[in-house]
Structure formats: C-alpha cells, structure tokens
Design a protein around this motif. Structure first.
Motif, PDB file in Angstrom:
ATOM      1  N   GLY A 268       1.359  22.984 -33.409  1.00 24.56           N
ATOM      2  CA  GLY A 268       2.725  22.567 -33.109  1.00 24.56           C
ATOM      3  C   GLY A 268       2.953  21.970 -31.731  1.00 24.56           C
ATOM      4  O   GLY A 268       4.014  22.154 -31.136  1.00 24.56           O
ATOM      5  N   GLN A 269       1.973  21.257 -31.216  1.00 25.97           N
ATOM      6  CA  GLN A 269       2.190  20.580 -29.932  1.00 25.97           C
ATOM      7  C   GLN A 269       3.025  19.305 -30.131  1.00 25.97           C
ATOM      8  O   GLN A 269       3.250  18.850 -31.244  1.00 25.97           O
ATOM      9  N   MET A 270       3.428  18.732 -28.990  1.00 30.76           N
ATOM     10  CA  MET A 270       4.238  17.513 -29.029  1.00 30.76           C
ATOM     11  C   MET A 270       3.429  16.348 -29.605  1.00 30.76           C
ATOM     12  O   MET A 270       2.265  16.155 -29.263  1.00 30.76           O
ATOM     13  N   ALA A 271       4.068  15.591 -30.472  1.00 29.42           N
ATOM     14  CA  ALA A 271       3.458  14.389 -31.049  1.00 29.42           C
ATOM     15  C   ALA A 271       4.173  13.172 -30.459  1.00 29.42           C
ATOM     16  O   ALA A 271       5.241  13.307 -29.863  1.00 29.42           O
ATOM     17  N   PRO A 272       3.622  11.973 -30.638  1.00 32.52           N
ATOM     18  CA  PRO A 272       4.328  10.786 -30.149  1.00 32.52           C
ATOM     19  C   PRO A 272       5.669  10.597 -30.857  1.00 32.52           C
ATOM     20  O   PRO A 272       6.535   9.886 -30.367  1.00 32.52           O
ATOM     21  N   THR A 273       5.815  11.253 -32.014  1.00 35.75           N
ATOM     22  CA  THR A 273       7.045  11.127 -32.808  1.00 35.75           C
ATOM     23  C   THR A 273       8.031  12.260 -32.548  1.00 35.75           C
ATOM     24  O   THR A 273       9.123  12.255 -33.122  1.00 35.75           O
TER      25      THR A 273
ATOM     26  N   GLY B  28      14.372  16.121 -26.813  1.00 32.23           N
ATOM     27  CA  GLY B  28      14.975  17.454 -26.827  1.00 32.23           C
ATOM     28  C   GLY B  28      14.251  18.448 -27.716  1.00 32.23           C
ATOM     29  O   GLY B  28      14.481  19.656 -27.617  1.00 32.23           O
ATOM     30  N   GLN B  29      13.350  17.946 -28.560  1.00 31.08           N
ATOM     31  CA  GLN B  29      12.663  18.856 -29.486  1.00 31.08           C
ATOM     32  C   GLN B  29      11.678  19.739 -28.739  1.00 31.08           C
ATOM     33  O   GLN B  29      10.863  19.268 -27.942  1.00 31.08           O
ATOM     34  N   LYS B  30      11.778  21.055 -29.007  1.00 34.20           N
ATOM     35  CA  LYS B  30      10.859  21.996 -28.363  1.00 34.20           C
ATOM     36  C   LYS B  30       9.588  22.115 -29.185  1.00 34.20           C
ATOM     37  O   LYS B  30       9.636  22.323 -30.399  1.00 34.20           O
TER      38      LYS B  30
ATOM     39  N   PRO C  31       7.932  22.790 -24.001  1.00 35.11           N
ATOM     40  CA  PRO C  31       8.684  24.032 -24.194  1.00 35.11           C
ATOM     41  C   PRO C  31      10.146  23.914 -23.773  1.00 35.11           C
ATOM     42  O   PRO C  31      10.980  24.710 -24.213  1.00 35.11           O
ATOM     43  N   TYR C  32      10.455  22.927 -22.918  1.00 35.32           N
ATOM     44  CA  TYR C  32      11.858  22.753 -22.507  1.00 35.32           C
ATOM     45  C   TYR C  32      12.522  21.624 -23.292  1.00 35.32           C
ATOM     46  O   TYR C  32      13.619  21.191 -22.958  1.00 35.32           O
ATOM     47  N   GLY C  33      11.828  21.137 -24.288  1.00 29.39           N
ATOM     48  CA  GLY C  33      12.363  20.024 -25.068  1.00 29.39           C
ATOM     49  C   GLY C  33      11.767  18.722 -24.561  1.00 29.39           C
ATOM     50  O   GLY C  33      11.511  18.569 -23.373  1.00 29.39           O
ATOM     51  N   ARG C  34      11.513  17.779 -25.474  1.00 28.17           N
ATOM     52  CA  ARG C  34      10.921  16.506 -25.054  1.00 28.17           C
ATOM     53  C   ARG C  34      11.881  15.775 -24.120  1.00 28.17           C
ATOM     54  O   ARG C  34      13.047  15.570 -24.454  1.00 28.17           O
ATOM     55  N   ASN C  35      11.344  15.362 -22.984  1.00 32.61           N
ATOM     56  CA  ASN C  35      12.147  14.727 -21.955  1.00 32.61           C
ATOM     57  C   ASN C  35      11.606  13.322 -21.752  1.00 32.61           C
ATOM     58  O   ASN C  35      10.427  13.139 -21.445  1.00 32.61           O
TER      59      ASN C  35
ATOM     60  N   MET D 134      16.144  13.608 -37.940  1.00 33.07           N
ATOM     61  CA  MET D 134      15.071  12.607 -38.062  1.00 33.07           C
ATOM     62  C   MET D 134      15.574  11.265 -38.590  1.00 33.07           C
ATOM     63  O   MET D 134      15.306  10.222 -38.015  1.00 33.07           O
ATOM     64  N   ILE D 135      16.309  11.314 -39.702  1.00 33.02           N
ATOM     65  CA  ILE D 135      16.729  10.046 -40.310  1.00 33.02           C
ATOM     66  C   ILE D 135      17.595   9.201 -39.353  1.00 33.02           C
ATOM     67  O   ILE D 135      17.408   7.980 -39.280  1.00 33.02           O
TER      68      ILE D 135
END
Ligand SMILES: Cc1ncc(C[n+]2csc(CCOP(=O)(O)OP(=O)(O)O)c2C)c(N)n1
Ligand code: SF4
Lengths: 250, 350
Positions: free
Chosen positions: A130-135, A139-141, A146-150, A232-233
């Motif tokens: 569950g790490q960050m993906a390019p997609t 804000g998604q943690k 861990p603080y949300g995608r910035n 997402m949509i």
C-alpha cells in the motif's frame, strides 16, 4: 435448468489469491470473456506484471510469461514482432506501468505496437503493502504518504489514458471503472474493442480500469466502491479517449 | 558447403553476419559507441531477410524485447557496450531464472560510470560472476579476432539454445572496430527443438514462463537445478587455446585483445630463448580452471595480462596449485598494453 451465468472458458478452476473485493478478479474475468468471445485463447500470450497480479498465470488457460517490474510492454513487443500471428496482451498495475515502466509503455504505444494493454489503476502499490503510486490522489494517505499525498513533494497523480491518447501510435485508448454493473458492462465492451483492434491488426490498444484495493485503502468493499465514485472518477474521468477506425489505416 | 572466400569486415559487422547466419532474424538494441555498427548492420540487413529490427527506447527495453522474442521460440539478440550492459543486468537475471536462451554482445568500453569509449576488459567480473541479482551464470565467450566475433556469435546461439541460458560474447572496442579478413562458413549446428515456448495453448495445456517460486522449497529446488545445469556447462563447454606451453616455465594467461598482444610478446620472448607460453581462455564462463590447475603442476609462474586492474587474475589464482606464483600486469581506463610492455614483464618475472 437453464444456465444463465458461467465462468469464462479462458479461466481455470484455480482459487484466486486476491483479497476479498479486489478488482483484479473482475478485470481478469473481462479479459477472459474477450478471449472466449473472439475464440483466441489458443493463440494468445499474456504478459504478467510484477504486482498482485503476477500470479495471473495461475488463473488463465492461455500461455503467460512473467515480465520484470514495468517491462511488460517491451516483453510484449518482442513477442508480437517475432510472432505476429499471436495475440499478445500485457496486464499491468499502476506502479508497474505508470512509474517504473513509464518509458516502456509510452514507447510501445508510440511505436504503435499491435498489442493490447490492460491497466489496473487502484491508486496504490498493492503487492508491497500500500505505498504511494503515481496515481495516488492528492491528500490520499498511503504507507509512504502518511500525511496524505502532497503535490509540493510528491507531484500530481498521473492520468495515463490522457497521456497515451494523443500519441499517434495509439489506436484505442479508454478509461473505464469496475465500480458497478453498468460500468463493468461498459468496461467489458472496451476490453473487447481493445482485443478486436489487435485482431484486426490496427495497432496499440489500451484500457485503463479503475479498481478497488480494499486491503490497502483500509476500507470495506462498499466503502471502496464509493471511493471510486466520489474521488477517483472526478479526477480520472471515464470514457473512450481515442478510437481509430480500421479504415484509417488502409 | 563451406565458402572459402575471404572478406574484409569490421568486428561489429562480423557479429551481425554471424547472427544472421545462425538464423537470428530479430534484433533489439539501443545505440552506444563502440558497437553502433551492429544495430546499423541489423537495421539494414534484417528487413531483407524478413526479420525485425527494433530500436528500443533503452537497454532495459531491448533486453526485455529479447526476453519476449525468446519466449515465443525465435532466435533473437541484442548488443551494447558497458553502460548499456549494466542496464541489462535485471533482464539477464530474469532470462537466467526463466531459463530462456538469448544472445547478448558486449563490446566493452572503459568505465566506471560513463568512462570513455576506448577499449577495456573491465566488465569481466560483471559478465562471469553474475552481474544481476540471484545465483545465476551467463555463458561467456571471449573472442580475440574478427573471425571469432563471427564464429562466437554463431556458437553463442547454439549454446544458448542447448542450455536454455543467456550467452554473452564479451568483446571489446578494439575487436568491434578493427577490420580483418574472415571466412563465412556454412556450418551452423541445427537449432534444437524447443518444447517450452509460448506459442498459444491451442492443442495443449497452457504454459508459463516464470522465475517466481513461492511454495516452500520450490525456489531452492529451482536454484539447485540451475546449478546442476551450470555444472554440465562446466563439464562440456570449456574452450581454450594454448601456444608453446609444453616446455614453458612461465605462462602468460590472457583473454580477448590482451591475448593477441600477449601472443606477440610471447613469440618475441621465444626468439630471445625464454621458455614462455600463452594460455588463452576462449570461454571465460565456464572458466578453463581445470586445465590451468594441471598446467600449474609443471609451470612455475603465471603472468596474467588484462586491460583492467586485475579481474581474471582472481580466477587464475583460484585454480592454480597453491604454491604457484601468479603475477599480474594490467592497464585500465582505455590504455592498451603494448607487446614491449608485456615482454618487459615476462623478462622481469621469468
Ligand atoms: C525492480 C523492482 N522494484 C521494486 C519491486 C517491488 N515491487 C513489487 S510489486 C510493486 C508495486 C506493484 O504495484 P502495482 O503495479 O500498482 O500493482 P498492484 O500490486 O497494486 O496490483 C513493487 C514496487 C520489484 N519487484 N522489482
Ligand atoms: S492488495 Fe489490493 S490489489 Fe492486491 S490483491 Fe489485495 S485488494 Fe487486490
């Protein structure tokens, strides 16, 4: 009694290892239905990615090879160029395709390789936890955001369908969602179309599928499906971004 | 029928000619000096033979295109030079793990890093000790002439297919760029039948090519099977050449271009009455260690000459009898040892 629903012939009886609710199972089914519909299982070779779906070779009744992480479009290119009579498809996650394998997908698309790519966008790296993906959405943690995608530090989520559609080499580019039956039916049509393009030797076809990863989203399946619709949509709009006609090539 | 016409070609072109003679009609590669004549030759010739040439977006892509082509059963190849071969290590590891035949030509240039485009033998370790991740080996041939660039390319396809293993031709910039007359001969061993290819599961159960083994003990068994194969390769495929070793007190050991230079030095030493010979590994994996071991029973000293700071010398030291002296002379970073330099070393250690 009349049978109204059955497993596609292109899938075997193996019990899938995917988590409950996972979108890979549905996506596999759509691919398998396309293989059945065009009766091409016997001349199809699939390319499995590195990601949760690496084990897809356990579930399909067609030949399958495993590619290094992100390299599926290059492997598929080597196969199709050497045996143009085979139907070759790559099946890739968003870490695989949109991050480590970005060069391979863009150039296979740009060369107009006559292959089909099924792209599973679940906004996370499923297999590795569950790490960050390019997609990953802003804000998604995730475990590495861990603080949300910035966007200041992590950039913005990549829209692959929109990136590939303008390339001259692509013939069919669509984004569909596996959130509800009506959308799954549309996605099915898209996957069929993508294989049809290849069968007609028209060129590179690409279908992005928005899918859920309840495990790494920390949600149950119903919440996850709602997240596709609510979050997402709006960022990853659905639709067919490009569809060339066979006639365009003749 | 063997043609006995000699033609003058560059080493890189000889590779292309050998590949096509071996039935390789699929080439995937990315430009890099000093091997560009190979992709240029293939891009010109393959369309005439109904083959395919793809200029890949990177060496990562080219080795994986080779992996795909190999999986569907055709003979295919890629070529590059050192920095590009570094990028191919992931693919080589997968090829080895999935037991896929493939031919990779490395026209070595000097490093580390971008280094330079001059010649070097600095990729010996990378080629013969693995290079990528995991326990695996790449069959590695070390040509020393343009004729051998041609012959070894053909041999590489044969070995790759017979052992289902990636095979490398470890050349260098000098061998790639120099011109020599060669014979194009017709004797190519027949391609073995491949009953593992992915060509559609029409009349048989589906096949998979993979290197992932998750069940308890499976991967250990897979690794043991691979090691067994490497032992077979060690047993049957060692190749080497010797000059004047019979009565030699000192034997120079060198591969590739260094061996040619060393040979000149050895003949000059003989003219001076020194009992000196030359040992040239033709395969560097499998390494001709057993032969070196038996030579060391009577040869007092070995002098290893390389265009690096000492790589093959480690394999020589590993294989000779314990009390044998092994000296080293090397020039790294694009420098080429001259016959006079090597002769001086011979005289110093004799
Ligand atoms: C070269 C390399 N780097 C990293 C990994 C570790 N790894 C395995 S799967 C994966 C990400 C998969 O995520 P995605 O493509 O989104 O597929 P999913 O699991 O979500 O279906 C990573 C980073 C690897 N196997 N190889
Ligand atoms: S981790 Fe996510 S993508 Fe992977 S199987 Fe589970 S739900 Fe599916």
């Amino acid at each position: 009694m009349k049978q109204v629903f059955a497993k596609p012939k292109a899938l075997n009886d193996e019990i899938m290892h995917y988590c409950p609710g996972c979108g890979h199972g549905v996506a596999h089914r759509l691919v398998a239905e396309a293989l059945d519909h065009y009766d091409i299982t016997g001349r199809t070779v699939g390319v499995a990615p590195v990601g949760c779906s690496v084990l897809m070779y356990d579930y399909f009744n067609c030949d399958i090879i495993e590619a290094p992480h992100g390299r599926a479009p290059a492997v598929a290119t080597g196969m199709k160029r050497s045996r143009s009579d085979l139907i070759v498809f790559a099946y890739q996650g968003d870490g695989d395709l949109a991050s480590i394998g970005l060069a391979e997908i863009v150039h296979a698309a740009n060369r107009g390789e006559n292959i089909t790519v099924i792209f599973i966008n679940n906004t996370v790296y499923g297999m590795t936890g569950g790490q960050m993906a390019p997609t990953t959405l802003l804000g998604q943690k995730t475990t590495t955001s861990p603080y949300g995608r910035n966007f200041n530090t992590d950039g913005y989520p990549i829209r692959m369908a929109e990136m590939l559609a303008p390339l001259e080499g692509t013939t069919y580019v669509a984004r569909m969602s596996l959130d509800k039956p009506v959308n799954i039916l549309k996605a099915r049509k898209s996957v069929f179309k993508a294989f049809e393009m290849q069968i007609n030797n028209v060129g590179f076809s690409f279908v992005e599928l928005l899918t859920i990863c309840p495990t790494n989203w920390g949600m149950d399946s119903m919440e996850s499906i709602k997240r596709i619709q609510d979050e997402m949509i709006p960022y990853f709009p659905l639709g067919v971004f490009k569809e060339k006609e066979t006639e365009d090539y003749i | 029928m063997t043609e006995q016409k000699r033609i003058l070609v560059k080493g890189n072109e000889a590779v292309g000619m050998g590949a096509i003679r071996a039935g390789c009609l699929y080439y995937f590669g990315y430009p890099i000096t000093p091997q560009n004549e190979i992709p240029e030759f293939m891009s010109r010739e393959l369309p005439r033979h109904d083959g395919e040439f793809v200029q890949a977006e990177s060496e990562l892509a080219s080795i994986n295109m080779v992996l795909g082509a190999s999986a569907v059963g055709v003979r295919s190849m890629t070529s590059s030079s050192s920095p590009g071969i570094s990028l191919m290590q992931e693919g080589l590891s997968y090829l080895a793990g999935q037991e896929l035949p493939a031919v990779v030509i490395n026209v070595v240039r000097c490093g580390p890093g971008l280094g330079g485009i001059a010649t070097s033998q600095g990729d010996y370790f990378q080629a013969v000790k693995g290079g990528g991740h995991g326990d695996y080996r790449v069959i590695t041939l070390a040509p020393a002439s343009v004729q051998e660039m041609y012959d070894h390319t053909i041999l590489a396809f044969d070995l790759a297919d017979r052992y289902r293993n990636p095979t490398m031709v470890l050349a260098d910039a000098v061998l790639g760029q120099m011109q020599e007359p060669i014979f194009e001969h017709g004797d190519v061993p027949p391609e073995p039948r491949k009953h593992w290819t992915l060509t559609g599961a029409a009349n048989r159960p589906a096949r998979h090519l993979k290197s992932l083994y998750l069940k308890e003990g499976e991967l250990e068994a897979h690794n043991r099977m691979l090691q067994e194969k490497y032992r077979e390769i060690q047993k049957h495929e060692v190749r080497f050449e010797e000059y004047d070793v019979d009565d030699a007190q000192l034997v120079v050991a060198a591969f590739g271009t260094s061996a040619r230079i060393a040979r000149t030095a050895v003949s000059r030493a003989r003219e001076k009455g020194l009992k000196v010979g030359l040992f040239r590994p033709v395969t560097v994996f499998p390494f001709p260690g057993m032969r070196l071991c038996s030579l060391s029973e009577r040869v007092k000293k070995f002098l290893v000459v390389e265009m690096n700071t000492g790589q093959m010398v480690e394999d020589v030291r590993l294989n000779v009898k314990g009390d044998t002296e092994v000296e080293f002379y090397g020039r790294p970073g694009g420098a080429i040892p001259t016959p006079v330099e090597v002769l001086t070393q011979i005289e110093r250690h004799y």
